[in-house]
Motif scaffolding. Structure first.
Motif, PDB file in Angstrom:
ATOM      1  N   GLU A   3      63.685  11.779  68.675  1.00 10.90           N
ATOM      2  CA  GLU A   3      65.138  11.805  69.152  1.00 10.90           C
ATOM      3  C   GLU A   3      64.535  12.102  70.960  1.00 10.90           C
ATOM      4  OE1 GLU A   3      65.601  16.875  70.564  1.00 10.90           O
ATOM      5  OE2 GLU A   3      65.131  16.556  68.076  1.00 10.90           O
ATOM      6  N   LEU A   4      63.091  12.431  71.156  1.00 12.89           N
ATOM      7  CA  LEU A   4      63.085  12.548  72.299  1.00 12.89           C
ATOM      8  C   LEU A   4      62.163  11.034  73.246  1.00 12.89           C
ATOM      9  CD1 LEU A   4      59.892  15.437  71.991  1.00 12.89           C
ATOM     10  CD2 LEU A   4      62.251  15.680  72.915  1.00 12.89           C
ATOM     11  N   GLY A   5      62.363   9.972  71.846  1.00 11.96           N
ATOM     12  CA  GLY A   5      61.815   8.393  72.310  1.00 11.96           C
ATOM     13  C   GLY A   5      60.259   8.489  72.468  1.00 11.96           C
ATOM     14  N   ALA A   6      59.953   9.437  72.091  1.00  7.74           N
ATOM     15  CA  ALA A   6      57.906   9.717  72.118  1.00  7.74           C
ATOM     16  C   ALA A   6      57.175   8.535  71.967  1.00  7.74           C
ATOM     17  CB  ALA A   6      57.824  10.829  72.244  1.00  7.74           C
ATOM     18  N   SER A   7      55.951   8.593  72.791  1.00  7.18           N
ATOM     19  CA  SER A   7      54.961   8.022  71.861  1.00  7.18           C
ATOM     20  C   SER A   7      53.962   9.265  71.062  1.00  7.18           C
ATOM     21  CB  SER A   7      53.926   7.270  72.536  1.00  7.18           C
ATOM     22  OG  SER A   7      53.421   8.267  73.445  1.00  7.18           O
ATOM     23  N   VAL A   8      53.676   8.870  70.225  1.00  9.50           N
ATOM     24  CA  VAL A   8      52.569  10.171  69.927  1.00  9.50           C
ATOM     25  C   VAL A   8      50.855  10.151  69.212  1.00  9.50           C
ATOM     26  CG1 VAL A   8      51.965  11.436  66.981  1.00  9.50           C
ATOM     27  CG2 VAL A   8      54.210  10.637  67.548  1.00  9.50           C
ATOM     28  N   HIS A   9      49.924  10.599  69.924  1.00 14.79           N
ATOM     29  CA  HIS A   9      48.765  10.969  69.816  1.00 14.79           C
ATOM     30  C   HIS A   9      48.265  11.588  69.074  1.00 14.79           C
ATOM     31  CE1 HIS A   9      49.530   7.878  72.980  1.00 14.79           C
ATOM     32  NE2 HIS A   9      51.048   8.729  73.431  1.00 14.79           N
ATOM     33  N   MET A  10      47.406  11.018  68.916  1.00 17.48           N
ATOM     34  CA  MET A  10      46.239  12.492  67.571  1.00 17.48           C
ATOM     35  C   MET A  10      44.788  12.263  67.386  1.00 17.48           C
ATOM     36  SD  MET A  10      47.966  10.940  64.323  1.00 17.48           S
ATOM     37  CE  MET A  10      49.721  11.120  64.509  1.00 17.48           C
ATOM     38  N   PRO A  11      43.939  12.845  67.416  1.00 20.00           N
ATOM     39  CA  PRO A  11      42.624  12.647  66.619  1.00 20.00           C
ATOM     40  C   PRO A  11      42.917  11.636  65.073  1.00 20.00           C
ATOM     41  CG  PRO A  11      43.337  14.934  66.510  1.00 20.00           C
ATOM     42  CD  PRO A  11      43.935  14.268  67.141  1.00 20.00           C
ATOM     43  N   ARG A  12      41.454  11.900  64.841  1.00 16.72           N
ATOM     44  CA  ARG A  12      42.034  11.040  63.189  1.00 16.72           C
ATOM     45  C   ARG A  12      42.132  12.684  61.968  1.00 16.72           C
ATOM     46  NH1 ARG A  12      39.460   6.276  61.368  1.00 16.72           N
ATOM     47  NH2 ARG A  12      38.403   5.396  63.709  1.00 16.72           N
ATOM     48  N   VAL A  28      51.926   4.882  67.720  1.00 10.09           N
ATOM     49  CA  VAL A  28      50.283   5.539  67.450  1.00 10.09           C
ATOM     50  C   VAL A  28      49.260   5.590  68.186  1.00 10.09           C
ATOM     51  CG1 VAL A  28      49.900   6.614  66.133  1.00 10.09           C
ATOM     52  CG2 VAL A  28      52.108   6.398  65.640  1.00 10.09           C
ATOM     53  N   THR A  29      48.669   6.003  68.475  1.00 20.08           N
ATOM     54  CA  THR A  29      47.553   6.183  69.045  1.00 20.08           C
ATOM     55  C   THR A  29      46.281   6.897  68.680  1.00 20.08           C
ATOM     56  OG1 THR A  29      48.131   5.269  71.004  1.00 20.08           O
ATOM     57  CG2 THR A  29      46.158   5.479  71.667  1.00 20.08           C
ATOM     58  N   VAL A  30      45.456   6.808  68.252  1.00 23.23           N
ATOM     59  CA  VAL A  30      44.469   7.581  67.635  1.00 23.23           C
ATOM     60  C   VAL A  30      43.461   7.637  67.424  1.00 23.23           C
ATOM     61  CG1 VAL A  30      42.973   7.905  65.523  1.00 23.23           C
ATOM     62  CG2 VAL A  30      45.233   6.989  65.199  1.00 23.23           C
ATOM     63  N   TYR A  31      42.917   9.104  68.608  1.00 17.80           N
ATOM     64  CA  TYR A  31      41.550   8.396  69.318  1.00 17.80           C
ATOM     65  C   TYR A  31      40.613   8.616  69.227  1.00 17.80           C
ATOM     66  CZ  TYR A  31      44.873   8.488  73.027  1.00 17.80           C
ATOM     67  OH  TYR A  31      46.368   8.347  73.593  1.00 17.80           O
ATOM     68  N   ASP A  32      39.457   8.732  68.844  1.00 16.21           N
ATOM     69  CA  ASP A  32      37.993   8.831  68.500  1.00 16.21           C
ATOM     70  C   ASP A  32      37.850   9.198  69.518  1.00 16.21           C
ATOM     71  OD1 ASP A  32      37.977   8.103  65.493  1.00 16.21           O
ATOM     72  OD2 ASP A  32      37.490   5.765  66.453  1.00 16.21           O
ATOM     73  N   HIS A  33      37.080  10.600  69.846  1.00 15.43           N
ATOM     74  CA  HIS A  33      36.581  10.965  71.264  1.00 15.43           C
ATOM     75  C   HIS A  33      35.267  10.754  71.003  1.00 15.43           C
ATOM     76  CE1 HIS A  33      36.166  13.796  74.291  1.00 15.43           C
ATOM     77  NE2 HIS A  33      35.046  14.876  73.741  1.00 15.43           N
ATOM     78  N   GLU A  34      34.479   9.683  72.227  1.00  6.80           N
ATOM     79  CA  GLU A  34      32.801   9.865  73.006  1.00  6.80           C
ATOM     80  C   GLU A  34      32.078   8.924  71.679  1.00  6.80           C
ATOM     81  OE1 GLU A  34      31.007  13.201  73.505  1.00  6.80           O
ATOM     82  OE2 GLU A  34      32.641  14.228  74.941  1.00  6.80           O
ATOM     83  N   GLY A  35      32.896   7.571  71.519  1.00  7.40           N
ATOM     84  CA  GLY A  35      32.554   6.894  70.224  1.00  7.40           C
ATOM     85  C   GLY A  35      32.144   7.664  68.761  1.00  7.40           C
ATOM     86  N   GLY A  36      32.528   8.715  68.709  1.00  5.16           N
ATOM     87  CA  GLY A  36      32.553   9.319  67.386  1.00  5.16           C
ATOM     88  C   GLY A  36      33.157   9.267  66.605  1.00  5.16           C
TER      89      GLY A  36
END
Length: 162
Positions: A115-124, A152-160
């Motif tokens: 609906e928003l034409g959005a990308s999605v960002h998340m931790p695991r 979709v982008t998945v973020y690993d915080h500070e290498g962990g």
């Protein structure tokens, strides 16, 4: 299309242009105070306020496992509070994560992102305090989001890895 991008960094600071949804998993008992939600609350107070109000009003709204709440925090940034864990502690009934609830919430997230034409960002999602396994969560994200053409982008915080 159909893949997840993995990066090192903070999921609350997505570095792409356009509309973005920062998604995370919440519990079904109104608890907010550990894990990724702390980073969210440091950046924006609105998602916690909205989640707590949503939980308080649960007798007359859709709050529960599998539900998703979308909170606009900046002109082009939303936060998705997705209820995907039962309680907060691992105990006799196993870990708090509920994969079927995450799957249902991801379906709602896909609708909102489209609906928003959005990308999605998340931790695991579902793999930190909820105790889930990424090998079970990742295919849900691929099926519900990536295969539908949602970035979709998945973020690993500070290498962990969480």
């Amino acid at each position: 299309m159909g893949e997840i991008t993995y990066v090192q960094g903070d999921a609350t600071v997505p570095s792409v242009k356009g509309t973005k949804i920062v998604a995370h998993v919440c519990n079904d008992i109104g608890g907010w105070g550990k894990g990724f939600v702390l980073a969210l609350s440091r950046r924006w107070p609105e998602p916690e306020r909205a989640y707590r109000a949503w939980h308080r009003g649960r007798a007359s709204n859709d709050f529960g496992l599998g539900a998703a709440q979308f909170v606009r925090v900046e002109p082009h940034v939303w936060v998705a509070n997705m209820v995907g864990q039962r309680g907060i502690r691992t105990g006799s009934k196993g870990v708090p994560v509920r994969y079927e609830a995450i799957d249902a919430a991801l379906g709602r997230l896909a609708e909102k992102a489209t609906e928003l034409g959005a990308s999605v960002h998340m931790p695991r999602i579902g793999c930190g305090l909820a105790g889930g396994k990424w090998s079970r969560v990742e295919p849900l994200i691929v099926e519900r989001l990536a295969r539908r053409g949602i970035a979709v982008t998945v973020y690993d915080h500070e290498g962990g890895r969480s």
